[in-house]
Design a protein around this motif. Structure first.
Motif, PDB file in Angstrom:
ATOM      1  N   ASN A  42     -10.184   2.777  -4.089  1.00  0.00           N
ATOM      2  CA  ASN A  42     -10.133   2.126  -5.398  1.00  0.00           C
ATOM      3  C   ASN A  42      -9.462   3.017  -6.440  1.00  0.00           C
ATOM      4  OD1 ASN A  42     -11.395  -0.158  -4.491  1.00  0.00           O
ATOM      5  ND2 ASN A  42     -13.434   0.526  -5.086  1.00  0.00           N
ATOM      6  N   LEU A  43      -9.735   4.302  -6.388  1.00  0.00           N
ATOM      7  CA  LEU A  43      -9.087   5.233  -7.312  1.00  0.00           C
ATOM      8  C   LEU A  43      -7.581   5.246  -7.103  1.00  0.00           C
ATOM      9  CD1 LEU A  43      -9.345   7.424  -9.475  1.00  0.00           C
ATOM     10  CD2 LEU A  43      -9.699   9.065  -7.629  1.00  0.00           C
ATOM     11  N   ASN A  44      -7.149   5.221  -5.858  1.00  0.00           N
ATOM     12  CA  ASN A  44      -5.710   5.167  -5.576  1.00  0.00           C
ATOM     13  C   ASN A  44      -5.091   3.856  -6.078  1.00  0.00           C
ATOM     14  OD1 ASN A  44      -4.749   7.539  -4.502  1.00  0.00           O
ATOM     15  ND2 ASN A  44      -5.402   7.035  -2.439  1.00  0.00           N
ATOM     16  N   LEU A  45      -5.780   2.758  -5.880  1.00  0.00           N
ATOM     17  CA  LEU A  45      -5.251   1.470  -6.341  1.00  0.00           C
ATOM     18  C   LEU A  45      -5.048   1.458  -7.850  1.00  0.00           C
ATOM     19  CD1 LEU A  45      -7.279  -1.049  -4.162  1.00  0.00           C
ATOM     20  CD2 LEU A  45      -4.822  -0.697  -4.110  1.00  0.00           C
ATOM     21  N   VAL A  46      -6.020   1.939  -8.595  1.00  0.00           N
ATOM     22  CA  VAL A  46      -5.911   1.944 -10.055  1.00  0.00           C
ATOM     23  C   VAL A  46      -4.855   2.946 -10.503  1.00  0.00           C
ATOM     24  CG1 VAL A  46      -7.152   2.471 -12.178  1.00  0.00           C
ATOM     25  CG2 VAL A  46      -8.232   1.087 -10.415  1.00  0.00           C
ATOM     26  N   ALA A  47      -4.803   4.115  -9.865  1.00  0.00           N
ATOM     27  CA  ALA A  47      -3.820   5.130 -10.256  1.00  0.00           C
ATOM     28  C   ALA A  47      -2.394   4.634 -10.023  1.00  0.00           C
ATOM     29  CB  ALA A  47      -4.062   6.419  -9.486  1.00  0.00           C
ATOM     30  N   PHE A  48      -2.140   4.001  -8.904  1.00  0.00           N
ATOM     31  CA  PHE A  48      -0.787   3.502  -8.653  1.00  0.00           C
ATOM     32  C   PHE A  48      -0.462   2.295  -9.522  1.00  0.00           C
ATOM     33  CE2 PHE A  48      -0.912   6.142  -4.863  1.00  0.00           C
ATOM     34  CZ  PHE A  48       0.399   6.590  -4.808  1.00  0.00           C
ATOM     35  N   ASP A  49      -1.470   1.516  -9.867  1.00  0.00           N
ATOM     36  CA  ASP A  49      -1.251   0.395 -10.779  1.00  0.00           C
ATOM     37  C   ASP A  49      -0.814   0.900 -12.151  1.00  0.00           C
ATOM     38  OD1 ASP A  49      -1.362  -2.403 -11.522  1.00  0.00           O
ATOM     39  OD2 ASP A  49      -3.121  -1.849 -12.708  1.00  0.00           O
ATOM     40  N   VAL A  50      -1.461   1.953 -12.637  1.00  0.00           N
ATOM     41  CA  VAL A  50      -1.087   2.524 -13.934  1.00  0.00           C
ATOM     42  C   VAL A  50       0.272   3.210 -13.838  1.00  0.00           C
ATOM     43  CG1 VAL A  50      -1.709   4.314 -15.617  1.00  0.00           C
ATOM     44  CG2 VAL A  50      -3.450   2.757 -14.737  1.00  0.00           C
ATOM     45  N   TRP A  51       0.520   3.905 -12.734  1.00  0.00           N
ATOM     46  CA  TRP A  51       1.775   4.635 -12.592  1.00  0.00           C
ATOM     47  C   TRP A  51       2.980   3.691 -12.489  1.00  0.00           C
ATOM     48  CZ3 TRP A  51       4.955   5.834  -8.077  1.00  0.00           C
ATOM     49  CH2 TRP A  51       5.887   6.832  -8.329  1.00  0.00           C
ATOM     50  N   LEU A  52       2.809   2.562 -11.810  1.00  0.00           N
ATOM     51  CA  LEU A  52       3.908   1.604 -11.660  1.00  0.00           C
ATOM     52  C   LEU A  52       4.059   0.683 -12.864  1.00  0.00           C
ATOM     53  CD1 LEU A  52       3.419   0.604  -7.923  1.00  0.00           C
ATOM     54  CD2 LEU A  52       5.204   2.062  -8.887  1.00  0.00           C
ATOM     55  N   ARG A  53       3.096   0.713 -13.785  1.00  0.00           N
ATOM     56  CA  ARG A  53       3.095  -0.135 -14.985  1.00  0.00           C
ATOM     57  C   ARG A  53       3.258  -1.608 -14.616  1.00  0.00           C
ATOM     58  NH1 ARG A  53       3.327   3.717 -18.911  1.00  0.00           N
ATOM     59  NH2 ARG A  53       4.634   5.516 -18.537  1.00  0.00           N
ATOM     60  N   ASP A  54       2.421  -2.032 -13.689  1.00  0.00           N
ATOM     61  CA  ASP A  54       2.444  -3.413 -13.221  1.00  0.00           C
ATOM     62  C   ASP A  54       1.938  -4.338 -14.328  1.00  0.00           C
ATOM     63  OD1 ASP A  54       2.623  -5.643 -11.624  1.00  0.00           O
ATOM     64  OD2 ASP A  54       0.819  -5.192 -10.477  1.00  0.00           O
ATOM     65  N   THR A  55       2.716  -5.374 -14.643  1.00  0.00           N
ATOM     66  CA  THR A  55       2.305  -6.285 -15.714  1.00  0.00           C
ATOM     67  C   THR A  55       1.200  -7.230 -15.264  1.00  0.00           C
ATOM     68  OG1 THR A  55       4.066  -7.816 -15.097  1.00  0.00           O
ATOM     69  CG2 THR A  55       4.552  -6.204 -16.824  1.00  0.00           C
ATOM     70  N   LEU A  56       1.097  -7.491 -13.968  1.00  0.00           N
ATOM     71  CA  LEU A  56       0.049  -8.365 -13.460  1.00  0.00           C
ATOM     72  C   LEU A  56      -1.245  -7.612 -13.164  1.00  0.00           C
ATOM     73  CD1 LEU A  56       2.086 -10.565 -10.968  1.00  0.00           C
ATOM     74  CD2 LEU A  56       1.282 -11.157 -13.251  1.00  0.00           C
ATOM     75  N   HIS A  57      -1.203  -6.293 -13.170  1.00  0.00           N
ATOM     76  CA  HIS A  57      -2.355  -5.447 -12.855  1.00  0.00           C
ATOM     77  C   HIS A  57      -2.959  -5.823 -11.505  1.00  0.00           C
ATOM     78  CE1 HIS A  57      -2.108  -3.606 -16.740  1.00  0.00           C
ATOM     79  NE2 HIS A  57      -2.150  -4.800 -17.329  1.00  0.00           N
ATOM     80  N   ALA A  58      -2.114  -5.908 -10.504  1.00  0.00           N
ATOM     81  CA  ALA A  58      -2.557  -6.289  -9.166  1.00  0.00           C
ATOM     82  C   ALA A  58      -3.465  -5.228  -8.551  1.00  0.00           C
ATOM     83  CB  ALA A  58      -1.350  -6.526  -8.266  1.00  0.00           C
ATOM     84  N   GLY A  59      -3.213  -3.971  -8.832  1.00  0.00           N
ATOM     85  CA  GLY A  59      -4.067  -2.906  -8.296  1.00  0.00           C
ATOM     86  C   GLY A  59      -5.479  -2.982  -8.828  1.00  0.00           C
ATOM     87  N   GLN A  60      -5.613  -3.292 -10.119  1.00  0.00           N
ATOM     88  CA  GLN A  60      -6.942  -3.410 -10.706  1.00  0.00           C
ATOM     89  C   GLN A  60      -7.660  -4.655 -10.195  1.00  0.00           C
ATOM     90  OE1 GLN A  60      -6.760  -2.968 -14.950  1.00  0.00           O
ATOM     91  NE2 GLN A  60      -5.475  -1.149 -14.793  1.00  0.00           N
ATOM     92  N   ALA A  61      -6.922  -5.731 -10.005  1.00  0.00           N
ATOM     93  CA  ALA A  61      -7.528  -6.950  -9.461  1.00  0.00           C
ATOM     94  C   ALA A  61      -7.990  -6.726  -8.025  1.00  0.00           C
ATOM     95  CB  ALA A  61      -6.534  -8.101  -9.528  1.00  0.00           C
ATOM     96  N   LEU A  62      -7.183  -6.032  -7.230  1.00  0.00           N
ATOM     97  CA  LEU A  62      -7.567  -5.725  -5.859  1.00  0.00           C
ATOM     98  C   LEU A  62      -8.760  -4.771  -5.828  1.00  0.00           C
ATOM     99  CD1 LEU A  62      -6.867  -6.307  -2.951  1.00  0.00           C
ATOM    100  CD2 LEU A  62      -5.260  -4.408  -3.010  1.00  0.00           C
ATOM    101  N   THR A  63      -8.850  -3.875  -6.806  1.00  0.00           N
ATOM    102  CA  THR A  63      -9.990  -2.980  -6.911  1.00  0.00           C
ATOM    103  C   THR A  63     -11.269  -3.759  -7.170  1.00  0.00           C
ATOM    104  OG1 THR A  63      -8.623  -1.156  -7.676  1.00  0.00           O
ATOM    105  CG2 THR A  63     -10.958  -1.050  -8.213  1.00  0.00           C
ATOM    106  N   LEU A  64     -11.232  -4.743  -8.050  1.00  0.00           N
ATOM    107  CA  LEU A  64     -12.415  -5.566  -8.306  1.00  0.00           C
ATOM    108  C   LEU A  64     -12.825  -6.338  -7.054  1.00  0.00           C
ATOM    109  CD1 LEU A  64     -11.693  -6.921 -11.879  1.00  0.00           C
ATOM    110  CD2 LEU A  64     -13.406  -5.240 -11.193  1.00  0.00           C
ATOM    111  N   PHE A  65     -11.848  -6.837  -6.315  1.00  0.00           N
ATOM    112  CA  PHE A  65     -12.137  -7.528  -5.064  1.00  0.00           C
ATOM    113  C   PHE A  65     -12.772  -6.573  -4.055  1.00  0.00           C
ATOM    114  CE2 PHE A  65     -10.696  -9.031  -0.849  1.00  0.00           C
ATOM    115  CZ  PHE A  65     -11.339 -10.251  -0.844  1.00  0.00           C
ATOM    116  N   THR A  66     -12.264  -5.363  -3.972  1.00  0.00           N
ATOM    117  CA  THR A  66     -12.803  -4.365  -3.050  1.00  0.00           C
ATOM    118  C   THR A  66     -14.228  -3.979  -3.427  1.00  0.00           C
ATOM    119  OG1 THR A  66     -10.573  -3.502  -2.760  1.00  0.00           O
ATOM    120  CG2 THR A  66     -12.366  -2.117  -2.000  1.00  0.00           C
ATOM    121  N   ILE A  67     -14.515  -3.876  -4.724  1.00  0.00           N
ATOM    122  CA  ILE A  67     -15.872  -3.553  -5.170  1.00  0.00           C
ATOM    123  C   ILE A  67     -16.831  -4.672  -4.780  1.00  0.00           C
ATOM    124  CG2 ILE A  67     -17.306  -3.263  -7.227  1.00  0.00           C
ATOM    125  CD1 ILE A  67     -14.953  -1.723  -8.468  1.00  0.00           C
ATOM    126  N   ALA A  68     -16.401  -5.917  -4.920  1.00  0.00           N
ATOM    127  CA  ALA A  68     -17.263  -7.044  -4.547  1.00  0.00           C
ATOM    128  C   ALA A  68     -17.530  -7.060  -3.044  1.00  0.00           C
ATOM    129  CB  ALA A  68     -16.621  -8.355  -4.983  1.00  0.00           C
TER     130      ALA A  68
END
Length: 120
Positions: A42-68
């Motif tokens: 999850n930390l990697n997903l959020v870090a790469f999401d911020v680093w790539l400046r994704d407008t859809l925030h797919a890494g953060q959405a996938l992180t929430l799915f992974t937490i669930a």
């Protein structure tokens, strides 16, 4: 912030969790180590999401799915561990595996495959 800092932290968390899964004998500690590995992902997903400046925030959405999914996994895992502890009196993983192997060896001959018989 550089990408290397969270990536190194995630590698350390993942390696600690991997060591816990491979070295621990208690089922509760193994489940905690699996959760530690998932948090490293999850930390990697959020870090790469911020680093790539994704407008859809797919890494953060996938992180929430992974937490669930991890919450559901730990709930089912703890229920299984509690049932095993209640039935066997121990949650030691090596002891449980040894008991299963001794039960097969005590019979003297291998058990027939019931799925092949059901199909015939």
């Amino acid at each position: 912030m550089h990408l290397a800092y969270p990536a190194v932290l995630a590698v350390l968390l993942f390696c600690t969790g991997l060591y816990g899964v491979l070295a621990r004998r208690n089922a509760i500690l193994v489940l905690m180590s699996v959760e530690l590995m998932l948090n490293a992902v999850n930390l990697n997903l959020v870090a790469f999401d911020v680093w790539l400046r994704d407008t859809l925030h797919a890494g953060q959405a996938l992180t929430l799915f992974t937490i669930a999914i991890a919450a559901a996994e730990i709930g089912i895992g703890l229920a299984i561990v509690l049932l095993v502890y209640r039935n066997r009196g121990s949650s030691d993983i090596d002891r449980l595996r040894d008991l299963a192997e001794r039960a097969d060896a005590a019979d003297g001959e291998p058990q027939p495959d019931t799925t092949a018989e059901a199909a015939a």
